[in-house]
Design a protein around this motif. Structure first.
Motif, mmCIF file in Angstrom:
data_model
loop_
_atom_site.group_PDB
_atom_site.id
_atom_site.type_symbol
_atom_site.label_atom_id
_atom_site.label_comp_id
_atom_site.label_asym_id
_atom_site.label_seq_id
_atom_site.Cartn_x
_atom_site.Cartn_y
_atom_site.Cartn_z
ATOM 1 N N ARG A 21 0.844 -1.209 0.000
ATOM 2 C CA ARG A 21 0.000 0.000 0.000
ATOM 3 C C ARG A 21 0.868 1.244 0.000
ATOM 4 N N ARG A 22 0.452 2.219 -0.805
ATOM 5 C CA ARG A 22 1.192 3.481 -0.843
ATOM 6 C C ARG A 22 0.829 4.329 0.374
ATOM 7 N N ASP A 23 1.796 5.113 0.789
ATOM 8 C CA ASP A 23 1.537 6.036 1.895
ATOM 9 C C ASP A 23 0.926 7.307 1.281
ATOM 10 N N LEU A 24 -0.383 7.411 1.296
ATOM 11 C CA LEU A 24 -1.063 8.548 0.682
ATOM 12 C C LEU A 24 -1.741 9.378 1.771
ATOM 13 N N PRO A 25 -1.780 10.705 1.591
ATOM 14 C CA PRO A 25 -2.226 11.567 2.687
ATOM 15 C C PRO A 25 -3.639 11.243 3.204
ATOM 16 N N TRP A 26 -4.533 10.806 2.304
ATOM 17 C CA TRP A 26 -5.903 10.523 2.770
ATOM 18 C C TRP A 26 -6.005 9.192 3.504
ATOM 19 N N ARG A 27 -4.872 8.493 3.618
ATOM 20 C CA ARG A 27 -4.895 7.243 4.381
ATOM 21 C C ARG A 27 -4.486 7.474 5.831
ATOM 22 N N HIS A 28 -4.265 8.736 6.197
ATOM 23 C CA HIS A 28 -3.956 9.089 7.595
ATOM 24 C C HIS A 28 -5.148 9.803 8.198
ATOM 25 N N ALA A 38 -11.464 13.124 -0.361
ATOM 26 C CA ALA A 38 -10.470 12.397 -1.162
ATOM 27 C C ALA A 38 -11.121 11.718 -2.361
ATOM 28 N N GLU A 39 -12.212 11.029 -2.136
ATOM 29 C CA GLU A 39 -12.809 10.274 -3.241
ATOM 30 C C GLU A 39 -13.357 11.204 -4.316
ATOM 31 N N LEU A 40 -13.887 12.360 -3.912
ATOM 32 C CA LEU A 40 -14.350 13.313 -4.932
ATOM 33 C C LEU A 40 -13.172 13.890 -5.702
ATOM 34 N N MET A 41 -12.086 14.218 -5.003
ATOM 35 C CA MET A 41 -10.911 14.754 -5.699
ATOM 36 C C MET A 41 -10.314 13.733 -6.644
ATOM 37 N N LEU A 42 -10.384 12.458 -6.246
ATOM 38 C CA LEU A 42 -9.721 11.417 -7.034
ATOM 39 C C LEU A 42 -10.539 10.954 -8.238
ATOM 40 N N GLN A 43 -11.819 11.375 -8.315
ATOM 41 C CA GLN A 43 -12.604 11.034 -9.500
ATOM 42 C C GLN A 43 -11.935 11.633 -10.730
ATOM 43 N N ARG A 46 -5.598 11.970 -11.412
ATOM 44 C CA ARG A 46 -4.505 11.100 -10.995
ATOM 45 C C ARG A 46 -4.107 11.329 -9.539
ATOM 46 N N VAL A 47 -3.677 10.267 -8.870
ATOM 47 C CA VAL A 47 -3.251 10.350 -7.477
ATOM 48 C C VAL A 47 -2.182 11.424 -7.298
ATOM 49 N N GLU A 48 -1.213 11.468 -8.225
ATOM 50 C CA GLU A 48 -0.112 12.434 -8.061
ATOM 51 C C GLU A 48 -0.607 13.879 -8.157
ATOM 52 N N ASP A 118 -22.806 6.119 -7.344
ATOM 53 C CA ASP A 118 -22.626 4.772 -6.775
ATOM 54 C C ASP A 118 -21.170 4.517 -6.396
ATOM 55 N N TYR A 119 -20.248 4.934 -7.267
ATOM 56 C CA TYR A 119 -18.842 4.667 -7.001
ATOM 57 C C TYR A 119 -18.371 5.370 -5.716
ATOM 58 N N THR A 120 -18.621 6.669 -5.642
ATOM 59 C CA THR A 120 -18.134 7.431 -4.477
ATOM 60 C C THR A 120 -18.826 6.969 -3.201
ATOM 61 N N SER A 126 -17.209 1.878 2.274
ATOM 62 C CA SER A 126 -16.223 0.822 2.548
ATOM 63 C C SER A 126 -15.057 1.364 3.348
ATOM 64 N N ILE A 127 -14.567 2.535 2.932
ATOM 65 C CA ILE A 127 -13.316 3.043 3.482
ATOM 66 C C ILE A 127 -13.516 3.655 4.859
ATOM 67 N N ALA A 128 -14.624 4.363 5.048
ATOM 68 C CA ALA A 128 -14.750 5.142 6.286
ATOM 69 C C ALA A 128 -15.887 4.683 7.199
ATOM 70 N N CYS A 179 -11.455 -2.438 -0.364
ATOM 71 C CA CYS A 179 -11.801 -1.427 -1.359
ATOM 72 C C CYS A 179 -10.539 -0.776 -1.924
ATOM 73 N N GLU A 180 -9.638 -0.371 -1.048
ATOM 74 C CA GLU A 180 -8.429 0.306 -1.533
ATOM 75 C C GLU A 180 -7.443 -0.652 -2.184
ATOM 76 N N ALA A 181 -7.461 -1.906 -1.774
ATOM 77 C CA ALA A 181 -6.555 -2.889 -2.395
ATOM 78 C C ALA A 181 -6.945 -3.117 -3.855
ATOM 79 N N LEU A 182 -8.230 -3.157 -4.123
ATOM 80 C CA LEU A 182 -8.683 -3.319 -5.514
ATOM 81 C C LEU A 182 -8.185 -2.160 -6.363
ATOM 82 N N MET A 183 -8.339 -0.946 -5.833
ATOM 83 C CA MET A 183 -7.874 0.232 -6.575
ATOM 84 C C MET A 183 -6.359 0.206 -6.740
ATOM 85 N N GLU A 184 -5.677 -0.225 -5.675
ATOM 86 C CA GLU A 184 -4.213 -0.209 -5.670
ATOM 87 C C GLU A 184 -3.650 -1.195 -6.689
ATOM 88 N N LEU A 185 -4.289 -2.342 -6.793
ATOM 89 C CA LEU A 185 -3.839 -3.324 -7.780
ATOM 90 C C LEU A 185 -3.977 -2.727 -9.190
#
Ligand code: ADE
Length: 330
Positions: A21-28, A38-43, A46-48, A118-120, A126-128, A179-185
């Protein structure tokens, strides 16, 4: 499709996520509100491109109450350059609902927030919230269509619904990690552009596309429609130390954001041309082919809003399409 294949893939995926797993700011320090941001911004983004912007946004608006109390102009300014600005307006409206009623505790409640599809809703639940609600985005469609070597068209709603049902059936108690593992893969191994790195994949012994050597045959997509080309002239008008801005129309592309005077097709001449450059900006359905013209004018022409370079930097949200012309704003 059989659930058993996916059920057997859950354990290897979670184990892989633990170490990759990447160390990403929304995971803290996650709260339902920060997960929503985070999920709205990431729609579609790109993560970067999001990383730093997410941190700045939460520094300005650490809670739904803080965001609800801000003006729309402030919110748009912090969204500057991220694109799809209706997300920012919807998030602002959602914050007002949350500040009033508290954060919803069900999928239906989250799904009813402005801007949340539905996605967000699935991702935030799942995440929160610890709810086993699938979040099916392009990454998830890609990895599952490969896992199953499934030639269903992923641009069709029925395909998404099929995978959502499949995921729902196998959701483990670790809803957030799953949920995040699916995205991460999908982001790190089974990548969207270019060849997947199957030798690193936790599903390499399960994935039917890989076992058949056909990973690049999936996902199957509809043919893309060609983008419409818009030719435009963009004027950077300077008068003394000020620059002309105008607000875009309230509807349509980049609705209500600020821009330099912008003319599709024929353009007036404002005066003596000091510099000219071409720039292109690609949106989802349109490409702007712009000619930028730098012109000094003798007076602050109506109906434009005249602002200093500093005001432009600090207060006015200028979409990235206009960035190539900022070199003329000093
Ligand atoms: N893309 C969308 N949501 C994400 C998340 N929570 N982590 C990483 N990438 C994402």
């Amino acid at each position: 499709m059989e659930e058993e294949l996916l059920r057997g893939a859950v354990g290897p995926l979670l184990a892989w996520f633990c170490t990759h797993r990447r160390d990403l700011p929304w995971r803290h320090d996650r709260t339902p509100y920060t997960a929503l941001v985070a999920e709205l911004m990431l729609q579609q983004t790109r993560v970067e491109a999001v990383r730093e912007r997410y941190v700045q946004f939460l520094r300005a608006f650490p809670t739904a109450e803080a965001l609800a109390a801000a003006s729309e102009e402030e919110v748009l300014k912090l969204w500057e350059g991220l694109g799809y600005y209706s997300r920012a307006r919807n998030l602002h409206r959602a914050a007002k609902v949350i500040a009033q009623n508290g954060f919803p505790s069900t999928f239906e409640g989250v799904r009813a927030l402005p801007g949340v599809g539905d996605y967000t809703a699935g991702a935030v639940c799942s995440i929160a919230l610890g709810l086993p609600e699938p979040a099916v985005d392009g990454n998830v469609l890609r990895i599952l269509s490969r896992l199953y070597a499934d030639a269903s068209n992923v641009d069709e709603g029925a395909t998404k619904a099929k995978y959502a049902a499949l995921l729902r059936a196998v959701y483990p108690p670790e809803t957030s990690d799953f949920c995040e593992a699916l995205m991460e893969l999908g982001a790190l191994v089974c990548v969207p552009n270019g060849a997947p790195t199957c030798e690193e994949c936790p599903w390499r012994t399960l994935c039917r596309a890989h076992l058949a050597g056909r990973e690049e045959a999936f996902p199957v997509r509809s043919e893309k429609r060609a983008r419409r080309i818009v030719n435009a002239t963009v004027y950077v008008l300077q008068c003394g130390g000020k620059y002309a801005l105008e607000k875009r129309p309230a509807r349509g592309l980049l609705a209500g954001l600020w821009q330099f005077p912008f003319f599709e097709g024929d353009a007036p001449g404002f005066g003596q041309l000091l510099a000219e450059k071409r720039a292109k900006h690609v949106f989802t359905h349109v490409e702007w082919h712009m000619t930028g013209k730098r012109v000094d004018v003798a007076e602050e022409i109506a109906p434009y809003t005249w602002v200093t370079a500093q005001q432009l930097r600090e207060k006015y949200a200028l979409p990235s399409a206009f960035r190539p012309f900022l070199e003329w704003v000093k």
